[in-house]
Design an enzyme around this catalytic site. Structure first.
Site, PDB file in Angstrom:
ATOM      1  N   ASP A  51       0.831  -1.210   0.000  1.00 31.36           N
ATOM      2  CA  ASP A  51       0.000   0.000   0.000  1.00 31.36           C
ATOM      3  C   ASP A  51       0.864   1.258   0.000  1.00 31.36           C
ATOM      4  O   ASP A  51       1.988   1.257   0.498  1.00 31.36           O
ATOM      5  CB  ASP A  51      -0.929  -0.027   1.221  1.00 31.36           C
TER       6      ASP A  51
ATOM      7  N   ASN B  82     -10.871  -2.294  -5.776  1.00 25.59           N
ATOM      8  CA  ASN B  82     -10.062  -1.369  -6.589  1.00 25.59           C
ATOM      9  C   ASN B  82     -10.696  -1.059  -7.956  1.00 25.59           C
ATOM     10  O   ASN B  82     -10.307  -0.098  -8.620  1.00 25.59           O
ATOM     11  CB  ASN B  82      -8.632  -1.889  -6.789  1.00 25.59           C
TER      12      ASN B  82
HETATM   13  C1  IPE Z   1      -5.592  -2.711  -0.514  1.00 26.46           C
HETATM   14  O1  IPE Z   1      -5.165  -1.410  -0.666  1.00 26.46           O
HETATM   15  C2  IPE Z   1      -5.520  -3.433  -1.830  1.00 26.46           C
HETATM   16  C3  IPE Z   1      -4.192  -3.590  -2.384  1.00 26.46           C
HETATM   17  C4  IPE Z   1      -3.061  -3.321  -1.788  1.00 26.46           C
HETATM   18  C5  IPE Z   1      -4.157  -4.131  -3.709  1.00 26.46           C
HETATM   19  P1  IPE Z   1      -6.190  -0.212  -0.845  1.00 26.46           P
HETATM   20  O2  IPE Z   1      -5.390   1.038  -0.891  1.00 26.46           O
HETATM   21  O3  IPE Z   1      -7.083  -0.487  -1.996  1.00 26.46           O
HETATM   22  O4  IPE Z   1      -7.026  -0.337   0.501  1.00 26.46           O
HETATM   23  P2  IPE Z   1      -7.981   0.711   1.224  1.00 26.46           P
HETATM   24  O5  IPE Z   1      -9.029   1.096   0.248  1.00 26.46           O
HETATM   25  O6  IPE Z   1      -7.158   1.882   1.618  1.00 26.46           O
HETATM   26  O7  IPE Z   1      -8.495  -0.032   2.397  1.00 26.46           O
HETATM   27  C1  IPE Z   2      -1.409   0.213  -3.428  1.00 24.86           C
HETATM   28  O1  IPE Z   2      -1.179   1.586  -3.435  1.00 24.86           O
HETATM   29  C2  IPE Z   2      -1.607  -0.361  -4.818  1.00 24.86           C
HETATM   30  C3  IPE Z   2      -2.989  -0.742  -5.140  1.00 24.86           C
HETATM   31  C4  IPE Z   2      -3.998  -0.706  -4.329  1.00 24.86           C
HETATM   32  C5  IPE Z   2      -3.230  -1.199  -6.475  1.00 24.86           C
HETATM   33  P1  IPE Z   2      -2.376   2.629  -3.513  1.00 24.86           P
HETATM   34  O2  IPE Z   2      -2.673   2.873  -4.947  1.00 24.86           O
HETATM   35  O3  IPE Z   2      -3.516   2.147  -2.707  1.00 24.86           O
HETATM   36  O4  IPE Z   2      -1.723   3.900  -2.872  1.00 24.86           O
HETATM   37  P2  IPE Z   2      -2.423   4.898  -1.838  1.00 24.86           P
HETATM   38  O5  IPE Z   2      -2.922   4.076  -0.706  1.00 24.86           O
HETATM   39  O6  IPE Z   2      -3.499   5.614  -2.571  1.00 24.86           O
HETATM   40  O7  IPE Z   2      -1.305   5.806  -1.419  1.00 24.86           O
HETATM   41 MG    MG Z   3      -4.007   2.383  -0.763  1.00 27.13          MG
END
Ligand code: IPE
Ligand code: IPE
Ligand code: MG
Length: 246
Positions: free
Chosen positions: A19, A67
């Site tokens: 994340d 996502n």
């Molecule tokens: C969780 O991360 C999913 C992945 C790392 C692929 P998100 O960034 O989507 O999670 P939330 O929405 O902050 O909980």
């Molecule tokens: C994790 O990073 C990757 C995916 C969920 C695909 P994020 O895209 O969630 O990054 P933040 O949480 O918005 O910084």
């Molecule tokens: Mg995230």
């Protein structure tokens, strides 16, 4: 730092919620997609370190079912990146004994994505050093829901009786049926939530949270997580005395 690690007590399976790609990019005034593509380098480094440590399964949460709610341009970019990474890294995976698997509902992914994944899965299927499990269009609640449906169907058709339903049987209805449960779950970026990841399988996992954004995650951070893990007393419901006598 590696000297601080007891190589006899390395988790067999480490799962990571990667994340913080978006925030990492934003911090430097870049597009979120830069963060995602930088994240591929972190995957490479983490996989290499995990293999060196003797970790047998590394599960990476790459795309959750939730996502799909992101802007289309970001989703498209992520899918392109996935195809590019899988195609580009295939030789490297084979050179390093990495077997690729996926969990999640791949049917909803773009066709070319599904193709490059199934190609890589097939071409790495005999590798034995480490299994890299990519969670793609993964939702733990959907996984459990479909397990329930399939168990009911198998009960209706007489394949299993109600008395046969137990946690071990439920395991066999999950995407992870051939994968041991993770002993360690890592989440980067400072968030402390599970976000619908492996809810059943993490029943007894140790959690390690780090504020490092995924694109900055490197060998040292994985080592830190393993050291943290090795300092935990895993009691499985027992008392400390019982564990120390054993
Ligand atoms: C969780 O991360 C999913 C992945 C790392 C692929 P998100 O960034 O989507 O999670 P939330 O929405 O902050 O909980
Ligand atoms: C994790 O990073 C990757 C995916 C969920 C695909 P994020 O895209 O969630 O990054 P933040 O949480 O918005 O910084
Ligand atoms: Mg995230």
């Amino acid at each position: 730092m590696i000297e601080q690690i007891n190589l006899q007590n390395v988790p067999q399976h480490v799962a990571i919620i990667m994340d913080g790609n978006g925030r990492w990019a934003k911090q430097q005034g870049l597009d979120r997609l830069f963060g995602h593509s930088q994240g591929v380098e972190s995957v490479r480094d983490t996989l290499k370190t995990a293999r060196e440590l003797g970790i047998k399964y590394l599960t990476l949460y790459a795309f959750s079912t939730e996502n799909w709610n992101r802007p289309k341009s970001e989703i498209d970019g992520l899918m392109d990146l996935l195809i590019e990474a899988v195609t580009h890294e295939l030789m490297e995976l084979n050179n390093n004994g990495v077997r690729l698997l996926t969990i999640g509902d791949l049917n909803a992914l773009p066709e070319n994505c599904q193709k490059s994944l199934s190609d890589a899965i097939q071409k790495t299927s005999n590798n034995k050093d480490i299994t890299l499990v990519l969670a793609l269009n993964y939702s733990s609640q959907s996984e459990i829901t479909s397990a329930i449906k399939n168990i009911i169907a198998d009960n209706n058709s007489g394949k299993i009786t109600i008395d046969e339903i137990n946690p071990e049987l439920i395991d066999t209805y999950l995407y992870t049926k051939d994968i041991p449960d993770p002993e360690l779950l890592i989440r980067t970026s400072g968030e402390r939530r599970v976000s619908n990841f492996l809810l059943w399988q993490i029943a007894y996992a140790e959690f390690h949270f780090t504020s490092v954004f995924w694109p900055d995650f490197r060998r040292q951070h994985l080592l830190e997580a393993i050291i943290d893990f090795q300092q935990r007393e895993r009691r499985f419901g027992m008392t400390s005395d019982q564990i120390n006598k054993a």
